[in-house]
Each structure stands twice: as structure tokens, then as C-alpha cells.
Design an enzyme around this catalytic site. Sequence first.
Site, PDB file in Angstrom:
ATOM      1  N   CYS A  30       0.830  -1.217   0.000  1.00 31.42           N
ATOM      2  CA  CYS A  30       0.000   0.000   0.000  1.00 31.42           C
ATOM      3  C   CYS A  30       0.862   1.263   0.000  1.00 31.42           C
ATOM      4  O   CYS A  30       1.566   1.543   0.969  1.00 31.42           O
ATOM      5  CB  CYS A  30      -0.903  -0.049   1.225  1.00 31.42           C
ATOM      6  SG  CYS A  30      -1.738   1.486   1.630  1.00 31.42           S
ATOM      7  N   CYS A  33       0.072   3.726   2.765  1.00 33.43           N
ATOM      8  CA  CYS A  33       0.555   3.166   4.034  1.00 33.43           C
ATOM      9  C   CYS A  33       2.040   3.474   4.218  1.00 33.43           C
ATOM     10  O   CYS A  33       2.479   3.844   5.310  1.00 33.43           O
ATOM     11  CB  CYS A  33       0.361   1.653   4.076  1.00 33.43           C
ATOM     12  SG  CYS A  33      -1.343   1.096   4.004  1.00 33.43           S
TER      13      CYS A  33
END
Length: 117
Positions: A30, A33
Site C-alpha cells: 500500500c 501506508c
Amino acid sequence: MATTAVSSAEFEQLINHNDLVFIDFWATWCGPCRAFGPIYEAASNKPENADVVFAKVDIDQNQDLASAAGVQAVPTLMIVKKQHVVFQQAGALPAEALDDLIAQAKALDVDAAAQQQ
């Protein structure tokens, strides 16, 4: 205090034995993230946040926990204060917004809120 990787097995003990826990549900694949990770880590290392536990849950390695927590997108930030989920939101935050959220969580009186219900 640095961030702590938490598994499904450790999660319940973590929230039951700490008054204020921030949990970052994330994944290695991600992009947002990876962008939020250093911001979260920096907040965990601030002296004024020494009373806050900063946990990270890799959703790929803890799918059961992510599912139980209702995580549908990453990153998702959850705040648990005195065993009550007081905040849960998907999306990366800038440092200023995270600092503001930490201050709000510290100031929140969950005992008074629970009595009003």
C-alpha cells in the site's frame, strides 16, 4: 516509544492493558501506508506521547483481526481508549492532523461519555 507490530494473538491483551492505543492497519503493498508510516513512527517517538501505545497491524498477516475490526481500506487508523473504540478512519493523515487527533484522544473523557448513553 516506538511503534509495535501486533498480531491477532496479542491484540486483545494490548487494548485491555493500556489506556490509550493507536492502531495503524497497513499493508506492505500500500503506497499511502508507506507514506503514512514515517509520520506515525515520528508521532510515536515524541516525548509528549510516551503515554500512548502506537501499534501496527499488517492486514496481510492478520486478516482475521483486520476483518474483525471492520477494516475495508488501508491505511486505517483506529483509536482505543479504555477498551472503547473512539475513532476509526481509513486514509493517511498529515503530521499536523495526526498530532491534533492524538491531543483530542488524550482529552476525551470516555467514562463521562459512557455515562451519558
